[in-house]
Enzyme design. Structure first.
Site, PDB file in Angstrom:
ATOM      1  N   SER A 292      28.040  29.819  41.047  1.00  0.00           N
ATOM      2  CA  SER A 292      29.159  30.146  40.168  1.00  0.00           C
ATOM      3  C   SER A 292      30.382  29.294  40.473  1.00  0.00           C
ATOM      4  O   SER A 292      30.560  28.814  41.590  1.00  0.00           O
ATOM      5  CB  SER A 292      29.528  31.629  40.317  1.00  0.00           C
ATOM      6  OG  SER A 292      28.484  32.470  39.885  1.00  0.00           O
ATOM      7  N   GLY A 330      27.593  29.352  35.576  1.00  0.00           N
ATOM      8  CA  GLY A 330      28.333  28.915  36.752  1.00  0.00           C
ATOM      9  C   GLY A 330      29.403  27.892  36.467  1.00  0.00           C
ATOM     10  O   GLY A 330      29.896  27.234  37.391  1.00  0.00           O
ATOM     11  N   ARG A 430      37.985  40.852  43.461  1.00  0.00           N
ATOM     12  CA  ARG A 430      37.596  39.494  43.827  1.00  0.00           C
ATOM     13  C   ARG A 430      38.392  38.920  45.011  1.00  0.00           C
ATOM     14  O   ARG A 430      37.794  38.252  45.868  1.00  0.00           O
ATOM     15  CB  ARG A 430      37.680  38.561  42.629  1.00  0.00           C
ATOM     16  CG  ARG A 430      36.687  38.908  41.521  1.00  0.00           C
ATOM     17  CD  ARG A 430      36.661  37.854  40.405  1.00  0.00           C
ATOM     18  NE  ARG A 430      36.077  36.629  40.871  1.00  0.00           N
ATOM     19  CZ  ARG A 430      36.763  35.523  41.132  1.00  0.00           C
ATOM     20  NH1 ARG A 430      38.089  35.509  40.979  1.00  0.00           N
ATOM     21  NH2 ARG A 430      36.150  34.442  41.558  1.00  0.00           N
ATOM     22  N   CYS A 461      44.421  52.280  50.231  1.00  0.00           N
ATOM     23  CA  CYS A 461      44.478  52.473  51.688  1.00  0.00           C
ATOM     24  C   CYS A 461      43.621  51.439  52.406  1.00  0.00           C
ATOM     25  O   CYS A 461      42.688  51.779  53.144  1.00  0.00           O
ATOM     26  CB  CYS A 461      44.023  53.887  52.036  1.00  0.00           C
ATOM     27  SG  CYS A 461      45.053  55.167  51.309  1.00  0.00           S
ATOM     28  N   GLU A 462      43.905  50.167  52.156  1.00  0.00           N
ATOM     29  CA  GLU A 462      43.202  49.058  52.793  1.00  0.00           C
ATOM     30  C   GLU A 462      44.198  47.938  53.034  1.00  0.00           C
ATOM     31  O   GLU A 462      44.941  47.557  52.118  1.00  0.00           O
ATOM     32  CB  GLU A 462      42.077  48.518  51.880  1.00  0.00           C
ATOM     33  CG  GLU A 462      40.968  49.491  51.572  1.00  0.00           C
ATOM     34  CD  GLU A 462      39.999  49.652  52.727  1.00  0.00           C
ATOM     35  OE1 GLU A 462      39.980  48.785  53.623  1.00  0.00           O
ATOM     36  OE2 GLU A 462      39.260  50.657  52.715  1.00  0.00           O
ATOM     37  N   TYR A 491      34.986  39.582  35.604  1.00  0.00           N
ATOM     38  CA  TYR A 491      34.773  40.246  36.896  1.00  0.00           C
ATOM     39  C   TYR A 491      36.000  41.012  37.374  1.00  0.00           C
ATOM     40  O   TYR A 491      36.201  41.189  38.575  1.00  0.00           O
ATOM     41  CB  TYR A 491      34.301  39.230  37.945  1.00  0.00           C
ATOM     42  CG  TYR A 491      33.094  38.471  37.482  1.00  0.00           C
ATOM     43  CD1 TYR A 491      31.865  39.105  37.376  1.00  0.00           C
ATOM     44  CD2 TYR A 491      33.180  37.133  37.092  1.00  0.00           C
ATOM     45  CE1 TYR A 491      30.754  38.428  36.912  1.00  0.00           C
ATOM     46  CE2 TYR A 491      32.065  36.441  36.638  1.00  0.00           C
ATOM     47  CZ  TYR A 491      30.858  37.103  36.545  1.00  0.00           C
ATOM     48  OH  TYR A 491      29.749  36.431  36.076  1.00  0.00           O
TER      49      TYR A 491
END
Length: 533
Positions: A292, A330, A430, A461-462, A491
């Site tokens: 891709s 791609g 992504r 929470c990250e 995406y």
């Protein structure tokens, strides 16, 4: 005033206010009407890009039939299906959900394709009943499964084999899909085979004597057999050639070695297995997908040469000409200004020249050529809008060894500004998943001339919940401002989640005809409706 090439063509900056507009609608008015955060899809842009790709493929391969399928995994809705069908595309699906959306949009089965490395019997049955153009076989035992279902239904399925060519492409390991150690497809060569045997494909310039597919009998020392042996075409043999040393040139010998390696490979064995079920399976071709976000045709050319060699070898061993070669998707787009993207017109032209040359050298007729763009069609048509919340200035100091933190250009920085928004990794995974890079602009006003280096982060929470790793925004950025992130049409929504029970945003279509909801926003009732506790 236009912004830059990475934004949809109808996106502009209002010269009076500095606000970003989409077909005349301001970013802030869209959030006021449809809520925040918000996915925007410029449907005029989607239609134009789809038509462009179809035309570019047909122009480049002007001596072949071309098919272009939209890779639904990039972003799928009923409206998108209708847009790409109207542009002359097929639609690739790989789950029951994608199949049902395409069919609900009115797509005829003959314009649909089923992919997947773990298809269910129900998916295969639906594809056969609806007369899908292709079911792409992904593993050696699948032909027997498809054949059994087709026999039970009293129908014949059109199938194509996905082959891992060994060509590696794509910017991240997770999106490079043609190397051997991954879940997709059937390898071209046996495990442990010397891949250098395929280097002959780069040296072939024109049709060779070996391209006759002839198998020549052995020479004997007795005078009676001293005459040149008679050539006989024998398609029931495993190897394409058995020519004597006196008759075989070095290029022919290398080509014979390459074909022998392919003839011993798993892919050709599966093609033979498909042919054993020809009463219920119609073998329509082979498929290759190498990765891709690929910027030029070089890797596609190498993969195409290997697919043409497989096609040649299968003709030599089984007298069967595979009608179609699908070269997959791609094709790259630029996510930030100045980033590379594939020039479809130029690169498909290069690919067409290479495919023509290799088939001439192999003495084979041109197959139908297929493509599967997804990102290239919808990514540049999408923009995500957010509202700014907390703005935090974090002072940075040197580490124990005296090294001061730097920006991406290597300049020392003593402060990082974190601008939090009302979305994050739940609407765009992504950056966290692939380290993907995006750019951002203040969308509701012009802002100050002075700028600051900002990291745009989400509400989850990250610590890895980052949307924009680094970009510059006006120094007077404040709570309530609107930020716009371009090139999010692929995406984003399709990989969205309910992490932290966040609601998935609406998708709003914008065009010359105005703005309307394509996919509605999730509600709390949607979340609670799933919870039967």
């Amino acid at each position: 005033m236009a912004i830059s090439p990475i934004w949809p063509a109808a996106t502009a900056i209002d010269p009076a206010t500095g606000a970003i507009t989409f077909h005349g609608c301001t970013a802030e008015s869209l959030l006021d009407e449809f809520g925040s955060p918000l996915y925007l899809i410029d449907t005029d842009e989607v239609a134009n890009r789809a038509k462009h790709f179809v035309h570019a493929a047909a122009t480049a391969f002007n001596n072949s039939t071309t098919h272009v399928s939209f890779a639904g995994k990039a972003f799928l809705s009923k409206e998108i299906v209708r847009l790409v069908l109207a542009a002359g595309m097929y639609v690739d699906t790989c789950t029951m959900g994608e199949m049902r959306i395409a069919l609900a949009a009115g797509a005829p089965g003959r314009r649909l394709v089923l992919h997947g490395n773990n298809k269910s019997d129900a998916e295969i049955e639906l594809a056969i009943n609806e007369g899908f153009a292709k079911i792409v076989v992904d593993e050696p035992n699948e032909p027997a499964r498809i054949a059994a279902i087709a026999k039970r239904l009293g129908k014949r399925a059109r199938v194509m084999l996905r082959v891992t060519s060994g060509i590696h492409a794509g910017g991240h390991e997770y999106i490079s899909t043609a190397h051997e150690d991954q879940k997709f497809g059937v390898p071209l060569l046996p495990a442990g085979a010397d891949t250098s045997v395929l280097s002959i494909l780069d040296d072939l310039t024109d049709v060779t004597p070996a391209a006759t597919n002839a198998r020549v009998g052995e020479r004997h020392d007795d005078a009676e057999s001293a005459a040149k042996p008679e050539r006989k075409l024998r398609y029931d043999v495993k190897y394409p050639y058995d020519l004597s040393g006196e008759e075989l040139s070095e290029p022919d010998r290398k080509l014979a070695d390459a074909m022998t390696a392919v003839a011993n490979g798993p892919a050709l064995a599966v093609l033979k297995e498909i042919r054993r079920h020809e009463d219920v399976l119609e073998l329509v071709g082979v498929h290759s997908h190498i990765g891709s976000n690929i910027h030029d045709a070089d890797a596609f050319i190498q993969a195409a040469k290997r697919m043409m060699l497989l096609r040649k070898t299968f003709y030599a061993t089984d007298a069967y000409t595979l009608p179609e070669v699908d070269l997959g998707g791609g094709y790259s787009v630029a996510y930030t200004d100045g980033e590379d993207s594939m020039d479809i017109d130029v690169e498909l032209g290069r690919l067409a020249d290479a495919v023509t040359a290799i088939n001439r050298a192999l003495g084979m007729p041109a197959p139908a050529i297929s493509f599967e763009p997804g990102r290239w069609i919808v990514a540049p048509a999408g923009v995500t809008l957010y509202r700014v919340g907390t703005i935090k200035h974090v002072l940075l100091s040197a580490d124990a060894e005296g090294h001061q933190p730097t920006d991406r250009a290597g300049n020392p920085i003593d402060e990082r500004v974190y601008a939090s928004v009302d979305g994050g990794m739940s609407d765009n995974i992504r950056p966290a998943l692939y380290g993907a890079d995006y750019t951002v602009r203040l969308a509701n006003r012009r802002g100050s001339d002075e700028s600051m280096l900002v990291r745009v982060v989400g509400m989850h929470c990250e610590s890895g919940d980052i949307i924009i790793h680094e970009d510059r925004l006006p120094a007077d950025l404040k709570r309530g401002d609107v930020l716009a992130v371009p090139v999010t049409g692929a995406y984003g929504r399709t990989m969205a989640s309910n992490y932290n029970q966040a609601l998935i945003p609406a998708v709003v279509a914008v065009s010359e005809e105005g703005a309307h909801v394509m996919l509605r926003r999730q509600t709390i009732d949607d979340l609670l409706g799933l919870d039967l506790g």
